[in-house]
Scaffold this motif. Structure first.
Motif, PDB file in Angstrom:
ATOM      1  N   THR A  56       0.648  -1.227   0.037  1.00 30.98           N
ATOM      2  CA  THR A  56      -0.090   0.090   0.124  1.00 30.98           C
ATOM      3  C   THR A  56       0.902   1.432   0.123  1.00 30.98           C
ATOM      4  OG1 THR A  56      -0.061   0.331   2.465  1.00 30.98           O
ATOM      5  CG2 THR A  56      -1.695  -1.101   1.349  1.00 30.98           C
ATOM      6  N   GLY A  57       2.274   1.090   0.249  1.00 30.72           N
ATOM      7  CA  GLY A  57       2.894   2.305   0.333  1.00 30.72           C
ATOM      8  C   GLY A  57       3.102   2.712   1.690  1.00 30.72           C
ATOM      9  N   PHE A  58       2.314   2.003   2.771  1.00 26.35           N
ATOM     10  CA  PHE A  58       2.545   2.806   3.970  1.00 26.35           C
ATOM     11  C   PHE A  58       3.614   2.059   4.944  1.00 26.35           C
ATOM     12  CE2 PHE A  58      -1.592   4.190   2.806  1.00 26.35           C
ATOM     13  CZ  PHE A  58      -1.739   5.521   3.611  1.00 26.35           C
ATOM     14  N   PHE A  59       4.089   2.685   5.900  1.00 27.88           N
ATOM     15  CA  PHE A  59       5.122   2.030   6.566  1.00 27.88           C
ATOM     16  C   PHE A  59       4.535   1.385   8.081  1.00 27.88           C
ATOM     17  CE2 PHE A  59       7.235   5.058   4.040  1.00 27.88           C
ATOM     18  CZ  PHE A  59       8.277   4.362   3.643  1.00 27.88           C
ATOM     19  N   GLY A  60       5.178   0.566   8.505  1.00 29.98           N
ATOM     20  CA  GLY A  60       4.946  -0.017   9.660  1.00 29.98           C
ATOM     21  C   GLY A  60       5.947  -0.992  10.283  1.00 29.98           C
ATOM     22  N   TYR A  61       5.950  -1.818  11.396  1.00 35.46           N
ATOM     23  CA  TYR A  61       6.905  -2.583  11.895  1.00 35.46           C
ATOM     24  C   TYR A  61       6.849  -3.933  12.300  1.00 35.46           C
ATOM     25  CZ  TYR A  61       8.583   2.142  12.818  1.00 35.46           C
ATOM     26  OH  TYR A  61       9.119   3.527  12.528  1.00 35.46           O
ATOM     27  N   LEU A  62       7.674  -4.739  11.803  1.00 36.96           N
ATOM     28  CA  LEU A  62       7.730  -6.270  11.923  1.00 36.96           C
ATOM     29  C   LEU A  62       8.734  -6.754  13.017  1.00 36.96           C
ATOM     30  CD1 LEU A  62       8.138  -7.039   8.177  1.00 36.96           C
ATOM     31  CD2 LEU A  62       6.133  -6.792   9.507  1.00 36.96           C
ATOM     32  N   ASP A  63       8.402  -7.666  13.524  1.00 39.08           N
ATOM     33  CA  ASP A  63       9.350  -8.441  14.715  1.00 39.08           C
ATOM     34  C   ASP A  63       9.950  -9.282  13.854  1.00 39.08           C
ATOM     35  OD1 ASP A  63       7.803 -10.600  14.125  1.00 39.08           O
ATOM     36  OD2 ASP A  63       6.777 -10.568  15.995  1.00 39.08           O
ATOM     37  N   ARG A  64      10.890 -10.053  14.545  1.00 43.34           N
ATOM     38  CA  ARG A  64      11.833 -11.146  13.995  1.00 43.34           C
ATOM     39  C   ARG A  64      11.315 -12.147  13.342  1.00 43.34           C
ATOM     40  NH1 ARG A  64      18.022 -12.951  15.347  1.00 43.34           N
ATOM     41  NH2 ARG A  64      17.890 -14.581  14.123  1.00 43.34           N
ATOM     42  N   GLN A  65       9.962 -12.500  13.504  1.00 44.46           N
ATOM     43  CA  GLN A  65       9.355 -13.611  12.938  1.00 44.46           C
ATOM     44  C   GLN A  65       8.561 -13.222  11.854  1.00 44.46           C
ATOM     45  OE1 GLN A  65       9.287 -13.338  16.377  1.00 44.46           O
ATOM     46  NE2 GLN A  65      11.068 -14.730  16.133  1.00 44.46           N
TER      47      GLN A  65
END
Length: 451
Positions: A300-309
């Motif tokens: 979508t072009g938006f930013f977020g954050y992921l964990d190591r999994q």
């Protein structure tokens, strides 16, 4: 008279006891002084008042650290200490900060060299022979530098002793691929925790540079592998073929940011040093954060954050975002920036027009740096730039309409700043600390990271 003196003494005592009281107004009817608390002012008034103050000068003990600086007299770079004294006299076309007691410079012959803290040249004879074209800092006592191979720019590692080398000679040859360079890497990360990840340059890369279509590359099955190296150049791991790396792919937590070259979209993911995919290549961008999370941009072009999994730790809803540092991440929703914690909760209100990065990209675990440095961040609100702490307290402010961020770079509690007068930069740079106190007057044409 006694009453007036008592009021004035009370005001002085209040000022001395509380730093939050910054202004005195007078009652329109009685003319009596009214103490206005700093936190009761509007943000614009706070910034204006802070910008109008002179920075308090504090003397500093020489900590042995030095910074690259540009001499206004000669236009050349040398290295200064905290007092502004030349430790290494200006003599270079350009100079970078030190790391692991070595620094890359560009000498008077327009050639890259490395110097020690006493200014002596490291591996000069060797570097002049091969010809440097670009250089990186030392990490784990090795640096990957780009040399002119006679055909195109390629990379090898060399140790800080100026002798030990790691080349691509021990990497396996990709079956059926011609024109594989036996000595040089196409991409080579810094060493971290004793390992680096590197990829040999093959004719797949050469063909792509010459404009061949991806279909031609796929039909020839020219995709190669990246390899994990130890500090004697032995191959200790391998990534799946078709996963591309870049010079800052390797993270401090032993993961590797990769790009899937077998897919037309060439999206990014993350794998470990054993080649296991831990975050599939679904993302337009991935950057590692210093708390183990990953900043990512989705379809979508938006930013977020992921964990190591690869699980979503903070939802993808930001139009722009920076990696976490010092426990906070700068994010932009709508037209304003704020700072969130790892739960996505705003700890610093979203009200800033702009957030700058205080790290040099080449001197950070992330590709592009982070917003917080030593628990301070540089933010813009209207015509003012400010240095704030992690509680949003204003440490320093500068009136700079249409100007770039005056807080340039920093490390170890010392920040290089650009001087502004009447809203316009003077083109001079000095040093301040993260308390907003002046350490060195702005007398230089440039100052880099003091390390």
């Amino acid at each position: 008279m006694k009453k007036t003196l008592a009021i004035l003494l009370a005001v002085v005592m209040i000022f001395s006891l509380s730093s939050c009281i910054r202004r005195i107004d007078r009652d329109e009817d009685t003319g009596e002084p009214i103490v206005v608390r700093f936190e009761d002012l509007s943000l614009e008034e706070q910034l204006q008042m802070k910008a109008g103050e002179s920075r308090e000068y504090v003397s500093s003990t020489d900590n042995g650290k030095i910074a690259p600086a540009k001499d206004p007299q000669t236009g050349l770079y040398g290295y200064i200490n905290i007092y502004g004294d030349w430790v290494i006299n200006p003599q270079y076309e350009y100079a970078y900060c030190f790391n692991e007691d070595n620094a890359p410079i560009i000498d008077g012959y327009h050639e890259y060299e490395y110097i020690n803290r006493d200014g002596s040249v490291l591996m000069s004879e060797y570097t002049r022979k091969v010809g440097f074209k670009a250089s990186k800092h030392f990490y784990n006592f090795f640096t990957a530098f780009t040399i002119d191979s006679g055909y195109e720019q390629t990379k090898i590692y060399i140790a800080s002793d100026g002798i030990s080398q790691i080349t691509a000679a021990k990497l396996p040859q990709t079956s059926g691929v011609k024109y594989q360079n036996k000595n040089f890497f196409m991409a080579a990360t810094p060493f971290k925790n004793g390992n680096a990840v590197a990829m040999r340059k093959t004719n797949a890369a050469l063909l792509e540079e010459k404009g061949n279509t991806r279909a031609k590359l796929e039909s020839k099955e020219l995709y190669q592998s990246a390899y994990v190296l130890d500090q004697i150049g032995e191959v200790v791991g391998m990534l799946p073929a078709g996963l591309d790396i870049f010079d800052y792919s390797l993270n401090n937590n032993g993961t590797v940011i990769v790009r899937d070259m077998t897919n037309e979209d060439m999206l990014y993911g993350v794998c470990d040093l054993d080649g296991n995919i831990i975050i599939p290549c679904y993302y337009n961008l991935i950057e590692y954060c210093d708390n183990g999370l990953y900043l990512a941009s989705d379809s979508t072009g938006f930013f977020g954050y992921l964990d190591r999994q690869g699980n979503i730790a903070i939802e993808f809803k930001y139009v722009a975002a920076y990696p976490f540092s010092c426990g906070l991440a700068a994010v932009k929703e709508g037209d304003s920036w704020g700072f969130i914690d790892t739960r996505g909760t705003y700890l610093i209100e979203s009200k800033w027009d702009e957030v700058a990065k205080l790290y040099y990209p080449d001197f950070d675990v992330n590709m592009g740096g982070s917003a917080f440095l030593d628990n301070v961040a540089a933010v813009r609100y209207g015509d003012f730039w400010a240095l704030i702490d992690d509680k949003a307290n204003i440490i320093d402010a500068v009136y700079a309409p249409a100007g770039s961020c005056p807080y340039v770079c920093g490390l170890n509690g010392i920040i290089s700043f650009a001087e502004y007068k009447d809203g316009t930069t003077t083109g001079k740079y000095g040093l301040m600390n993260t308390k907003g106190e002046l350490l060195l007057e702005a007398n230089f044409d440039a100052i880099g990271i003091m390390n």
